[in-house]
Design a protein around this motif. Structure first.
Motif, short mmCIF file in Angstrom:
data_model
loop_
_atom_site.label_atom_id
_atom_site.label_comp_id
_atom_site.label_asym_id
_atom_site.label_seq_id
_atom_site.Cartn_x
_atom_site.Cartn_y
_atom_site.Cartn_z
N PRO A 64 0.81 -1.24 0.00
CA PRO A 64 0.00 0.00 0.00
C PRO A 64 0.83 1.27 0.00
CG PRO A 64 0.17 -0.83 2.22
CD PRO A 64 0.94 -1.79 1.36
N SER A 65 1.84 1.36 -0.85
CA SER A 65 2.64 2.59 -0.93
C SER A 65 3.29 2.67 -2.29
CB SER A 65 3.71 2.62 0.17
OG SER A 65 4.76 1.72 -0.14
N GLY A 66 3.98 3.79 -2.53
CA GLY A 66 4.68 3.98 -3.80
C GLY A 66 5.86 3.05 -3.96
N LEU A 363 5.66 4.81 3.66
CA LEU A 363 4.82 5.89 3.13
C LEU A 363 5.60 7.19 2.98
CD1 LEU A 363 1.43 5.35 5.03
CD2 LEU A 363 1.97 4.78 2.66
N ILE A 364 6.52 7.45 3.92
CA ILE A 364 7.34 8.65 3.83
C ILE A 364 8.33 8.55 2.68
CG2 ILE A 364 9.08 10.04 5.02
CD1 ILE A 364 7.74 9.26 7.66
N GLN A 365 8.97 7.39 2.56
CA GLN A 365 10.02 7.23 1.56
C GLN A 365 9.48 7.08 0.15
OE1 GLN A 365 12.66 3.89 2.18
NE2 GLN A 365 14.31 4.89 1.05
N TYR A 366 8.39 6.33 -0.01
CA TYR A 366 7.91 5.99 -1.35
C TYR A 366 6.59 6.66 -1.73
CZ TYR A 366 11.33 2.29 -0.64
OH TYR A 366 12.47 1.59 -0.38
N GLY A 367 5.94 7.31 -0.78
CA GLY A 367 4.65 7.90 -1.08
C GLY A 367 3.56 6.85 -1.13
N GLY A 368 2.41 7.23 -1.67
CA GLY A 368 1.30 6.30 -1.79
C GLY A 368 1.28 5.64 -3.15
N LYS A 370 -0.81 6.16 -5.48
CA LYS A 370 -1.14 7.14 -6.51
C LYS A 370 -0.24 8.37 -6.45
CE LYS A 370 -6.00 5.74 -6.78
NZ LYS A 370 -7.41 6.19 -6.67
N ALA A 371 0.09 8.83 -5.26
CA ALA A 371 0.90 10.04 -5.10
C ALA A 371 2.32 9.66 -4.71
CB ALA A 371 0.29 10.94 -4.03
N ALA A 372 3.29 10.22 -5.42
CA ALA A 372 4.70 9.89 -5.14
C ALA A 372 5.15 10.44 -3.79
CB ALA A 372 5.59 10.44 -6.25
N THR A 373 4.55 11.55 -3.35
CA THR A 373 4.88 12.15 -2.05
C THR A 373 3.59 12.52 -1.34
OG1 THR A 373 6.92 13.10 -2.97
CG2 THR A 373 6.15 13.97 -0.87
N SER A 448 -13.51 5.01 -2.81
CA SER A 448 -12.13 4.77 -3.27
C SER A 448 -11.16 4.92 -2.11
CB SER A 448 -11.76 5.78 -4.36
OG SER A 448 -11.87 7.09 -3.88
N PRO A 449 -10.02 4.22 -2.16
CA PRO A 449 -9.06 4.26 -1.04
C PRO A 449 -8.41 5.62 -0.90
CG PRO A 449 -8.15 3.08 -2.91
CD PRO A 449 -9.57 3.32 -3.23
N PHE A 450 -7.91 5.90 0.32
CA PHE A 450 -7.27 7.19 0.56
C PHE A 450 -5.95 7.30 -0.17
CE2 PHE A 450 -9.77 6.64 4.55
CZ PHE A 450 -10.55 7.77 4.43
N LEU A 451 -5.17 6.22 -0.22
CA LEU A 451 -3.80 6.30 -0.72
C LEU A 451 -3.78 6.46 -2.22
CD1 LEU A 451 -2.06 3.63 1.51
CD2 LEU A 451 -2.20 6.08 1.84
#
Length: 451
Positions: A64-66, A363-368, A370-373, A448-451
């Protein structure tokens, strides 16, 4: 299960294979994740199917992250290595992506075309002047001559050769250069010292012999790069400083254009391990190999003399959020590597805080997805579930049992009434690869999911 030492060897080889071509490669942690997934399917033949690749990509999508983007690149890095260096057969769609990788390598070489022309013309002038006037021998000139007349090797190989006076050998009436295969393997002390022979021209042989007579101090790869930068910034070259891979790409461009070398042969010339390998002594049979790391303990041994079930463990993920709170997102990754480089240990009585810490770190290092940061407020929202998780501890032993872990996750998920909180918990549970979250939890009724 693949051993840590063997896993370290493979990831080092993958990184080296890309470094020798000046291609980008993901770090060992992400490569190890892919290798572990590949190892789950026993391969009696060097072949990977479409289905195996699909399963790996589906496993990556559960994260669940970028980090998904990074792991997909690590998958491409691994498949490129298996195909190019180990002779594995890949599905046709993946072969097309490998062609893209080789095209990317050729594009990096072509970016140096302008400077390559000046480099080659400057070398011809420099060589003519050297033969006529015999100035003081410079290590930069020796390196340029070897790279243009012998092979376009990475500077790490030339640094090693310039430190070995025994690198020149007369083999079957031919002047040859013994180039040892470089490896970062964790177990390289147990491996034969393989090498490849490259043909030496009389001029480069004379240069090397004269250089060895100067008895210069040992040179490192970085030191050689610095001295090459300094030498080629002056007449007759006037070139700007370059990285290690950029200098190699310059020399590769010369072999590609001036010598009209086909790209596949250029690939061979640039990597000694792609040739027939020799080793000076027959390898001795290795005996008594012990199974390593099977008794490693990666959790805190409980101190029963001071153990208390009510003892508070705290929530270390809050330290991460506090550290980045007043920092621009461009500095977050550097801050993580500087202040949080040591992984947390697992506590036997409750591992949930540690899992949430790693979840927040990703989540801090890779983002979500959908969102990179992600913003600090979003990170706080997604990790505020610790208030709910505090009522659902998970012991180390329970987490090692699939049924026990599944029971814990189901109890946690069903204890929540709020739609938003269920989504947050759902994404947190997806962080645990042992759980088949999408198969066991119905989330179709939610938005839809938050991330």
């Amino acid at each position: 299960m693949i051993g840590n030492s063997q896993l370290d060897d493979i990831t080092n080889d993958i990184i080296e294979a890309h470094e020798q071509l000046g291609l980008p490669c993901e770090d060992k942690t992400h490569l190890a994740y892919i290798i572990t997934l590949l190892h789950e399917d026993k391969h009696s033949h060097r072949h990977i199917s479409d289905e195996e690749i699909r399963v790996i990509k589906n496993a990556i999508k559960t994260i669940p992250s970028g980090k998904q983007r990074v792991l997909l690149r690590a998958l491409d890095n691994t498949l490129f290595y298996l195909h190019q260096h180990c002779g594995w057969q890949l599905p046709q769609p993946q072969n097309k992506k490998l062609n893209d990788t080789q095209l990317a390598w050729m594009q990096l070489i072509s970016l140096q075309a302008h400077d390559t022309s000046r480099l080659y013309e400057g070398y011809l002038e420099d060589r003519h002047d050297f033969l006529n006037n015999r100035p003081v021998l410079h290590i930069g000139f020796v390196t340029v001559a070897l790279s243009i007349e012998v092979a376009p090797l990475p500077l790490a190989y030339w640094a090693d050769i310039l430190n070995r006076a025994d690198a020149i050998e007369l083999y079957e009436q031919q002047l040859t250069l013994v180039v040892y295969h470089q490896s970062k393997r964790a177990s390289n002390t147990q491996q034969p010292n393989y090498f490849t022979r490259y043909a030496l021209t009389p001029f480069t042989c004379r240069l090397l012999l004269d250089y060895f007579d100067t008895k210069e101090q040992k040179v490192t790869t970085k030191g050689l790069q610095q001295r090459l930068n300094a030498y080629l910034s002056a007449a007759p070259y006037y070139l700007e400083n370059k990285t290690l891979s950029q200098w190699q790409h310059c020399f590769q461009q010369i072999w590609l254009n001036e010598y009209e070398l086909p790209s596949i042969l250029l690939l061979d010339m640039s990597q000694p391990h792609r040739h027939v390998a020799f080793h000076p002594n027959s390898s001795q049979a290795q005996r008594g190999h012990a199974i390593s790391n099977i008794y490693d303990q990666d959790w805190h041994q409980p101190d029963y003399s001071t153990f208390s079930s009510n003892k508070s463990q705290g929530w270390p993920h809050r330290d991460l959020l506090k550290a980045i709170k007043n920092q621009p997102s461009s500095k977050w990754k550097a801050l993580l590597s500087e202040q949080f480089s040591t992984p947390l240990a697992w506590h036997h009585d409750n591992i949930v805080p540690t899992i949430l810490y790693f979840f927040t770190y990703d989540l801090i290092q890779y983002g979500g997805v959908k969102a990179a940061t992600l913003t600090v407020s979003s990170l706080s929202k997604y990790t505020n579930i610790y208030t709910t998780l505090s009522n659902h501890p998970l012991t180390y032993i329970q987490a090692c049992d699939h049924d026990g872990l599944m029971l814990w996750a189901t109890t946690l998920y069903e204890s929540i009434d709020s739609e938003g909180d269920r989504w947050l918990i759902y994404n947190f549970l997806r962080f645990l690869p042992q759980l088949s979250v999408t198969e066991h939890f119905d989330i179709t009724q939610f938005s839809s999911p938050f991330l």
